[in-house]
Write a protein that holds these residues in place. Sequence first.
Motif, mmCIF file in Angstrom:
data_model
loop_
_atom_site.group_PDB
_atom_site.id
_atom_site.type_symbol
_atom_site.label_atom_id
_atom_site.label_comp_id
_atom_site.label_asym_id
_atom_site.label_seq_id
_atom_site.Cartn_x
_atom_site.Cartn_y
_atom_site.Cartn_z
ATOM 1 N N ASN A 279 -3.280 -1.711 20.438
ATOM 2 C CA ASN A 279 -1.947 -1.634 21.031
ATOM 3 C C ASN A 279 -2.036 -2.147 22.446
ATOM 4 N N ASP A 281 -0.221 -1.364 24.949
ATOM 5 C CA ASP A 281 0.143 -0.360 25.949
ATOM 6 C C ASP A 281 -0.937 0.720 26.020
ATOM 7 N N TRP B 14 10.873 15.966 15.901
ATOM 8 C CA TRP B 14 10.148 15.645 17.135
ATOM 9 C C TRP B 14 9.365 16.854 17.643
HETATM 10 C C1 LIG Z 1 13.344 12.178 10.933
HETATM 11 C C2 LIG Z 1 12.519 10.970 11.306
HETATM 12 C C3 LIG Z 1 11.600 10.493 10.383
HETATM 13 C C4 LIG Z 1 10.784 9.393 10.689
HETATM 14 N N1 LIG Z 1 9.861 8.973 9.763
HETATM 15 C C5 LIG Z 1 9.000 7.988 10.108
HETATM 16 C C6 LIG Z 1 7.977 7.559 9.190
HETATM 17 O O1 LIG Z 1 7.890 8.015 8.045
HETATM 18 N N2 LIG Z 1 7.114 6.610 9.600
HETATM 19 C C7 LIG Z 1 7.181 6.035 10.849
HETATM 20 O O2 LIG Z 1 6.341 5.159 11.146
HETATM 21 N N3 LIG Z 1 8.146 6.395 11.699
HETATM 22 C C8 LIG Z 1 9.067 7.344 11.364
HETATM 23 N N4 LIG Z 1 10.064 7.668 12.244
HETATM 24 C C9 LIG Z 1 10.289 6.806 13.423
HETATM 25 C C10 LIG Z 1 9.375 7.080 14.603
HETATM 26 O O3 LIG Z 1 9.976 8.047 15.434
HETATM 27 C C11 LIG Z 1 9.177 5.777 15.415
HETATM 28 O O4 LIG Z 1 10.438 5.282 15.807
HETATM 29 C C12 LIG Z 1 8.433 4.663 14.658
HETATM 30 O O5 LIG Z 1 7.231 5.168 14.103
HETATM 31 C C13 LIG Z 1 8.120 3.529 15.608
HETATM 32 O O6 LIG Z 1 7.474 2.475 14.954
HETATM 33 P P1 LIG Z 1 6.463 1.545 15.773
HETATM 34 O O7 LIG Z 1 5.359 2.355 16.311
HETATM 35 O O8 LIG Z 1 6.130 0.393 14.898
HETATM 36 O O9 LIG Z 1 7.414 0.960 16.924
HETATM 37 P P2 LIG Z 1 7.427 1.247 18.466
HETATM 38 O O10 LIG Z 1 7.486 2.690 18.771
HETATM 39 O O11 LIG Z 1 8.466 0.351 19.048
HETATM 40 O O12 LIG Z 1 6.008 0.756 18.932
HETATM 41 C C14 LIG Z 1 5.580 -0.572 18.917
HETATM 42 C C15 LIG Z 1 4.235 -0.580 19.604
HETATM 43 O O13 LIG Z 1 3.669 -1.872 19.489
HETATM 44 C C16 LIG Z 1 3.009 -2.212 20.695
HETATM 45 N N5 LIG Z 1 2.966 -3.657 20.740
HETATM 46 C C17 LIG Z 1 3.978 -4.543 20.911
HETATM 47 N N6 LIG Z 1 3.539 -5.817 20.829
HETATM 48 C C18 LIG Z 1 2.201 -5.744 20.602
HETATM 49 C C19 LIG Z 1 1.186 -6.719 20.436
HETATM 50 N N7 LIG Z 1 1.439 -8.033 20.451
HETATM 51 N N8 LIG Z 1 -0.081 -6.293 20.254
HETATM 52 C C20 LIG Z 1 -0.361 -4.959 20.231
HETATM 53 N N9 LIG Z 1 0.569 -3.998 20.386
HETATM 54 C C21 LIG Z 1 1.835 -4.376 20.564
HETATM 55 C C22 LIG Z 1 3.846 -1.558 21.774
HETATM 56 O O14 LIG Z 1 3.060 -1.319 22.924
HETATM 57 C C23 LIG Z 1 4.303 -0.264 21.096
HETATM 58 O O15 LIG Z 1 3.409 0.810 21.376
HETATM 59 C C24 LIG Z 1 10.905 8.748 11.953
HETATM 60 C C25 LIG Z 1 11.851 9.223 12.875
HETATM 61 C C26 LIG Z 1 12.657 10.318 12.562
HETATM 62 C C27 LIG Z 1 13.639 10.805 13.581
#
Ligand SMILES: Cc1cc2nc3c(=O)[nH]c(=O)nc-3n(C[C@H](O)[C@H](O)[C@H](O)COP(=O)(O)OP(=O)(O)OC[C@H]3O[C@@H](n4cnc5c(N)ncnc54)[C@H](O)[C@@H]3O)c2cc1C
Lengths: 314, 264
Positions: A279, A281, B14
């Motif tokens: 990641n 960050d 959360w």
């Molecule tokens: C009731 C409920 C249920 C949920 N259920 C799930 C579930 O089952 N599964 C789930 O995953 N989420 C779930 N969520 C959503 C969860 O809260 C997050 O929103 C979600 O997991 C975020 O996905 P992410 O980490 O891909 O995206 P983000 O949080 O946007 O993170 C993206 C990350 O990628 C990094 N990044 C960006 N570009 C690069 C790069 N080029 N190289 C390396 N790193 C990079 C950033 O630094 C950041 O840390 C749920 C939410 C709720 C409210």
Amino acid sequence: MSTFVFIDHIDGAITKTAGELLTIARRAGEVTAVLVGTPGDGTKAAAAINSFGANKIIAIEDSAINDHPSALVAQGLADLLLEKGATTLLIPSTARGKEIAARVAVRTNSGIITDAVDVTADSIATQSIFGGSAVVHSKVSKGIAIITVRPNSVEPESKPSTCDVEVVSPKLTPTKVLISNREPAKRGGRPELTEASIVVSGGRGTNGDFAPVEALADLLGAAVGASRAATDAGWYPHSHQVGQTGKTVSPSLYIACGISGAIQHRAGMQTSKVIVAINKDPEAPIFEVTDFGVVGDLFAVLPQATSAIAARKG
Amino acid sequence: MKIAVCVKQVPDSWAEKKLNASTKLIDRESVDAVLNDLDEYAVESALQIVEANGGAEAGHTVTLISMGPERATEALRKGLSMGADDAVLVSDVALAGSDALATSLILAKVIQRINPDLILCGTESTDARMSVIPSMLSERLELPQLSFAGEVNVSADQVSIKRVTDEGVDSMNSPMPVIVSVIEKINEPRYPSFKGIMAAKKKKIEVLSLVDLGVSAAEVGGAGAWSLVNDFNEQAARSAGVKVTDEGAGGTALSEFLAEKRLA
Ligand SMILES: Cc1cc2nc3c(=O)[nH]c(=O)nc-3n(C[C@H](O)[C@H](O)[C@H](O)COP(=O)(O)OP(=O)(O)OC[C@H]3O[C@@H](n4cnc5c(N)ncnc54)[C@H](O)[C@@H]3O)c2cc1C
Ligand SMILES: Cc1cc2nc3c(=O)[nH]c(=O)nc-3n(C[C@H](O)[C@H](O)[C@H](O)COP(=O)(O)OP(=O)(O)OC[C@H]3O[C@@H](n4cnc5c(N)ncnc54)[C@H](O)[C@@H]3O)c2cc1C
């Protein structure tokens, strides 16, 4: 004690969970393996089941069984369990397995425990709940102990046996549900997500380009997972989502790429044996649970890791 | 058409969830409670089905059903403010500690009382995550079930869905009455409008006890449990391990770590 194991299979080819469940069930002594399928499936599966020490194999066969997702399977299974005086039933904790288990529990007026990660000889189940933050021991107090067991919970141990298949063809009552069309998922040769011993997942950080994630996954023989951000964006199918509202995985190695590590994502992967994250960050919460973290751009780090591993493998 | 939606109140996803040491049940007091995320999709589906079939003017209604503590009225208000018409809450001290068999028994009794044409559920709750209640209702009520719906359509007395699972996408249909459970990709649940929130305050939530349903206290709750928790222990949180910053050799470092652990 009379322990029954529900054998998951595709057209007579048993899945990895069958060996795992038989291994657990053998602790209690005699084990009956039950398979529900179309005519001929029992015979096809017999040799594979016999490599995990079954004491009896029963195949419930009906040519229409695949036209009804779980209601018919549950009917046949429940009647058999009652007739044979089963005391415990182990079923794989998959979406379909849980539907069947739920129905069998009602039909036999029995208690149910889902998502066990272990089961003792006297049917006490261990559940890992709230994303692995607590471990619970529970037991069924009424009827047959219906326990669904998570894939990958134990290492299957082979033990040869030589039983014949007893085929039964009970009369099953069809439901009013009709299937008008089927589009089977393209398997693509990768292992099933919850069964895989390695999972490589991509998140929003992939920006929709899963190629580097898939390249590493294929080199490692791994399944591909995704965060909800990635499935919501339509980059990967929902069936690959890991987390609170997706799959719970517990592989030997989980590699999170471009995933921040929200609590709902961690709920589905925190019990993995080794966790790695890439990641950019350094403050991303995923690093709180990683054994090895790389702060960097996944589009640089992943290809480099993939070629280094490929080079070592020769 | 009468639609019933089963909704559960759960701890906010959360929040860090915990079990209570003496009751061995989930500690619902110490955390914020919300409408189960997946049930919002079921409520939204119900509202969309009503809208697609002539709206409330055509005589279609949406009733929410929940079993839980008094406090679950908060979750019901959320669903009512989205646009559901009314709600039924089964609340009784004797229901504390109910397992899935007891929960499905109670929900089935309420459904029989309301006698809806269509019953919608979420696929699973975010706290216990069993994903069993819709199938149990199908057995208890002897009604057909359509599960894992990624799309649902109602026409005349038929309900058709696209079932989305690992095995693929199946198109299937059933006559009503039928139990349908939806997945989270089916729609985008609406946010309650100010008008919706105000209107919800006046909508009726009927609270029923076990006596009202003709169920004895010995059949449900901790007393009638089909399954019991023996004991539990909290696991130490995972601790962070090595973290390297990529300055051109991050991928190589990762491959070395995997080799050392014999994972690649
Ligand atoms: C009731 C409920 C249920 C949920 N259920 C799930 C579930 O089952 N599964 C789930 O995953 N989420 C779930 N969520 C959503 C969860 O809260 C997050 O929103 C979600 O997991 C975020 O996905 P992410 O980490 O891909 O995206 P983000 O949080 O946007 O993170 C993206 C990350 O990628 C990094 N990044 C960006 N570009 C690069 C790069 N080029 N190289 C390396 N790193 C990079 C950033 O630094 C950041 O840390 C749920 C939410 C709720 C409210
Ligand atoms: C950590 C934990 C583990 C548990 N393990 C077990 C166990 O192994 N065996 C067991 O029998 N019980 C268990 N329970 C009890 C279980 O939570 C309740 O019986 C529950 O009502 C049904 O399970 P679920 O919430 O997982 O529902 P699911 O089957 O996951 O819910 C699916 C859908 O059913 C509907 N629904 C579910 N509950 C309600 C409700 N109360 N009111 C209205 N609609 C509802 C909703 O539409 C929901 O989306 C456990 C509870 C906890 C907190």
